[in-house]
Design a protein around this motif. Structure first.
Motif, PDB file in Angstrom:
ATOM      1  N   ARG A 128       0.839  -1.199   0.000  1.00 24.51           N
ATOM      2  CA  ARG A 128       0.000   0.000   0.000  1.00 24.51           C
ATOM      3  C   ARG A 128       0.872   1.246   0.000  1.00 24.51           C
ATOM      4  O   ARG A 128       2.039   1.200   0.388  1.00 24.51           O
ATOM      5  N   HIS A 130      -1.267   4.051  -5.542  1.00 23.66           N
ATOM      6  CA  HIS A 130      -1.646   2.728  -6.016  1.00 23.66           C
ATOM      7  C   HIS A 130      -1.397   1.646  -4.966  1.00 23.66           C
ATOM      8  O   HIS A 130      -0.605   1.817  -4.048  1.00 23.66           O
ATOM      9  N   ARG A 141      -9.781  -0.047  -4.985  1.00 20.46           N
ATOM     10  CA  ARG A 141     -10.757   0.880  -5.550  1.00 20.46           C
ATOM     11  C   ARG A 141     -11.505   1.612  -4.430  1.00 20.46           C
ATOM     12  O   ARG A 141     -11.726   2.816  -4.500  1.00 20.46           O
ATOM     13  N   GLY A 142     -11.875   0.894  -3.365  1.00 26.62           N
ATOM     14  CA  GLY A 142     -12.577   1.485  -2.232  1.00 26.62           C
ATOM     15  C   GLY A 142     -11.745   2.538  -1.504  1.00 26.62           C
ATOM     16  O   GLY A 142     -12.292   3.422  -0.850  1.00 26.62           O
ATOM     17  N   GLU A 143     -10.424   2.432  -1.621  1.00 28.91           N
ATOM     18  CA  GLU A 143      -9.517   3.405  -1.009  1.00 28.91           C
ATOM     19  C   GLU A 143      -9.109   4.497  -2.008  1.00 28.91           C
ATOM     20  O   GLU A 143      -8.249   5.315  -1.705  1.00 28.91           O
ATOM     21  N   GLY A 144      -9.700   4.472  -3.208  1.00 31.62           N
ATOM     22  CA  GLY A 144      -9.354   5.451  -4.230  1.00 31.62           C
ATOM     23  C   GLY A 144      -8.001   5.209  -4.868  1.00 31.62           C
ATOM     24  O   GLY A 144      -7.378   6.134  -5.389  1.00 31.62           O
ATOM     25  N   LEU A 145      -7.549   3.954  -4.868  1.00 35.12           N
ATOM     26  CA  LEU A 145      -6.234   3.613  -5.408  1.00 35.12           C
ATOM     27  C   LEU A 145      -6.348   2.845  -6.718  1.00 35.12           C
ATOM     28  O   LEU A 145      -7.298   2.097  -6.932  1.00 35.12           O
ATOM     29  N   VAL A 146      -5.360   3.015  -7.551  1.00 35.04           N
ATOM     30  CA  VAL A 146      -5.180   2.175  -8.729  1.00 35.04           C
ATOM     31  C   VAL A 146      -4.559   0.869  -8.236  1.00 35.04           C
ATOM     32  O   VAL A 146      -3.702   0.880  -7.355  1.00 35.04           O
ATOM     33  N   GLU A 151       0.048   7.870  -9.948  1.00 38.10           N
ATOM     34  CA  GLU A 151      -0.991   8.116  -8.956  1.00 38.10           C
ATOM     35  C   GLU A 151      -0.879   7.102  -7.812  1.00 38.10           C
ATOM     36  O   GLU A 151      -0.250   6.056  -7.958  1.00 38.10           O
TER      37      GLU A 151
END
Length: 194
Positions: free
Chosen positions: A70, A119, A149-154, A117
């Protein structure tokens, strides 16, 4: 998430990756490779079990595992300077200094291929060879991608196995880069969600 020990993880990952093109490149001796893989994956397992996201499918033993890095985590497998072995030290001990430096230099390109971005990086996804084709890897991959996706990550990963590319594409990742590693290294497909 089910419980998993570093010993279980390293054993499962060594069996899952023993014929992977990257592991064959790292450790060309067929007899040594499973053991060398287990030692290397043991370092990654210790790291991810301490600070990463680890998803596992268990039956009477673990049959599939996914390990995610992460944002803000150290690189997987990087030991504190006072903890031994370090990944570099281990690779030097197993391969010799020259080969370890050659491989380390070739692998350095991977960091440059990752998305700019924020990720979540899927470092390892392994399924027990006796359980392949049952959808276990896809299940763990989908869970990790949904969490990212739920954390706004690629969600992203690198694979050196051409057989894996269609599998990852079927789960919503696409190839962003295709690069041949320096020297006699395998091709890398750097993939990410859209």
């Amino acid at each position: 998430m089910a419980e998993l020990s570093a010993v279980e993880a390293r054993t499962l990952l060594a069996r899952a990756f023993v014929q992977d093109p990257l592991m064959v490149w790292f450790f060309p001796d067929d007899e040594v490779r499973p053991h060398a893989c287990a030692v290397m994956f043991g370092l990654f397992a210790e790291h991810y079990l301490a600070v990463g996201r680890v998803d596992v499918v268990r039956r009477d033993h673990p049959v599939a595992v996914a390990m995610w890095q992460r944002p803000g985590q150290e690189d997987g497998g990087a030991a504190e300077p006072e903890q031994l072995p370090t990944l570099g030290g281990l690779m030097t001990a197993v391969m010799g200094a020259g080969r370890a430096a050659e491989i380390g230099g070739a692998m350095a390109v991977l960091g440059e291929l990752r998305p700019a971005e924020p990720h979540a990086y899927l470092h390892l996804l392994g399924v027990d060879p006796a359980c392949r084709g049952e959808g276990l890897g896809g299940r763990l991959l989908d869970e990790g991608v949904a969490a990212a996706r739920g954390e706004g990550l690629v969600a992203c990963l690198d694979t050196m196995n051409p057989a894996n590319v269609p599998f990852y594409e079927a789960h919503g990742l696409s190839v962003r880069h295709e690069v041949r590693l320096a020297g006699d290294g395998p091709t890398v497909w750097s993939m990410a969600t859209g």
